[in-house]
Design an enzyme around this catalytic site. Structure first.
Site, PDB file in Angstrom:
ATOM      1  CE  LYS A 165      32.963  54.260  41.197  1.00 27.47           C
ATOM      2  NZ  LYS A 165      32.451  53.399  40.109  1.00 27.47           N
ATOM      3  NE  ARG A 225      38.902  51.894  39.860  1.00 25.82           N
ATOM      4  CZ  ARG A 225      38.075  52.878  39.523  1.00 25.82           C
ATOM      5  NH1 ARG A 225      38.024  53.977  40.217  1.00 25.82           N
ATOM      6  NH2 ARG A 225      37.299  52.740  38.492  1.00 25.82           N
ATOM      7  NE  ARG A 251      29.946  57.622  32.220  1.00 22.59           N
ATOM      8  CZ  ARG A 251      30.608  56.903  33.112  1.00 22.59           C
ATOM      9  NH1 ARG A 251      30.385  57.075  34.401  1.00 22.59           N
ATOM     10  NH2 ARG A 251      31.472  56.001  32.729  1.00 22.59           N
ATOM     11  NE  ARG A 284      34.793  57.934  31.999  1.00 24.64           N
ATOM     12  CZ  ARG A 284      34.600  57.344  33.174  1.00 24.64           C
ATOM     13  NH1 ARG A 284      33.856  57.937  34.100  1.00 24.64           N
ATOM     14  NH2 ARG A 284      35.131  56.170  33.428  1.00 24.64           N
ATOM     15  NE  ARG A 325      35.424  51.794  32.872  1.00 24.75           N
ATOM     16  CZ  ARG A 325      34.478  52.628  32.430  1.00 24.75           C
ATOM     17  NH1 ARG A 325      34.276  52.784  31.133  1.00 24.75           N
ATOM     18  NH2 ARG A 325      33.757  53.316  33.282  1.00 24.75           N
TER      19      ARG A 325
END
Ligand code: AP5
Ligand code: MG
Length: 214
Positions: free
Chosen positions: A13, A88, A127, A161, A172
């Site tokens: 996203k 969400r 990431r 993160r 998640r």
């Protein structure tokens, strides 16, 4: 044009929203980025959100709805926006409709990024982002052209993160399945839902999104 990019953690996203912002001038509204900025600033919302985010759970609807309502009221959003990470939950989807209605705005497209869950942990744990400009990278899938130097701003420091670890990713994904996936039928029924292949390469995903928008 106003759109939603919808998909589980690691679906791409943020990657695609930034491309759309750069190429089409739409504004990326990432609730995750907004919350991380609030955590960094030490604000009351940031203090409330930090533990929830670190656990991989969802921050309360009240906080998120107020945050988005305030943001889409700012003048830069008149150019059109991309919601990345919102809504969400069903409550957020309904609140979004109500606030868009009050402002005389509409949603043009809701784009589902369809992905194979098995690939997501690898995407997420690999990431990292430039500490200076926020450009996103990946250890294997999206390396800077020159190792250790940001393509966009030349920065040399990168961050990862706090919630990008395999254990939190499980929570998640569970939150996505239980709380977010149920909003897909809501948008399908409205006739605005389109799906793209989020497992394709980054540029091919961008091409498919472009085809939906044109
Ligand atoms: P948020 O920041 O929104 O995280 P998320 O939904 O878990 O999504 P990610 O940012 O992890 O994934 P992404 O889809 O953006 O993937 P990316 O493009 O980076 O939210 C964080 C937390 O904040 C939540 O857990 C929650 O606590 C809270 N929160 C936020 N919004 C909320 C809300 N509305 N309500 C309640 N709580 C909320 O890509 C991932 C990696 O893969 C990158 O390294 C990228 O380079 C790579 N990649 C991307 N596309 C591809 C591709 N096609 N092929 C190969 N690699 C790819
Ligand atoms: Mg993101």
């Amino acid at each position: 044009m106003n759109l939603i990019l919808l998909g589980p953690p690691g679906a791409g996203k943020g990657t695609q929203a930034r491309k759309l912002q750069d190429e089409r001038g739409l504004i990326q509204l990432s609730t995750g980025d907004m919350l991380r900025a609030a955590v960094k600033s030490g604000s009351e919302i940031g203090r409330k959100a930090k533990a929830v985010m670190d656990a991989g759970k969802l921050v309360s609807d009240d906080i998120m709805i107020a945050m988005i309502e305030e943001r889409i009221s700012q003048p830069d959003c008149d150019k059109g926006f991309i919601l990345d990470g919102f809504p969400r939950t069903e409550a957020q989807a309904q609140a979004l409709d109500a606030m868009l209605g009050r402002k005389g705005l509409k949603l043009d497209h809701v784009i589902e990024m369809a992905v194979d869950e098995k690939a997501l942990t690898e995407r997420i744990v690999g990431r990292y982002t430039c500490a200076k400009c926020g450009a996103g990278y990946h250890d294997s899938f999206q390396k800077p052209k020159v190792a250790g130097i940001c393509d966009v701003c030349g920065g040399k420091e990168f961050t990862r993160r706090a919630d990008d670890n395999a254990e939190t990713v499980r929570t998640r994904l569970e939150a996505y399945r239980k709380q977010t996936q149920p909003i897909l039928p809501y948008y399908r029924a409205k006739g605005v839902l389109k799906s793209v292949d989020g497992m394709a390469e980054i540029d091919e995903v961008a091409r498919q999104i472009g085809a939906v928008l044109s």
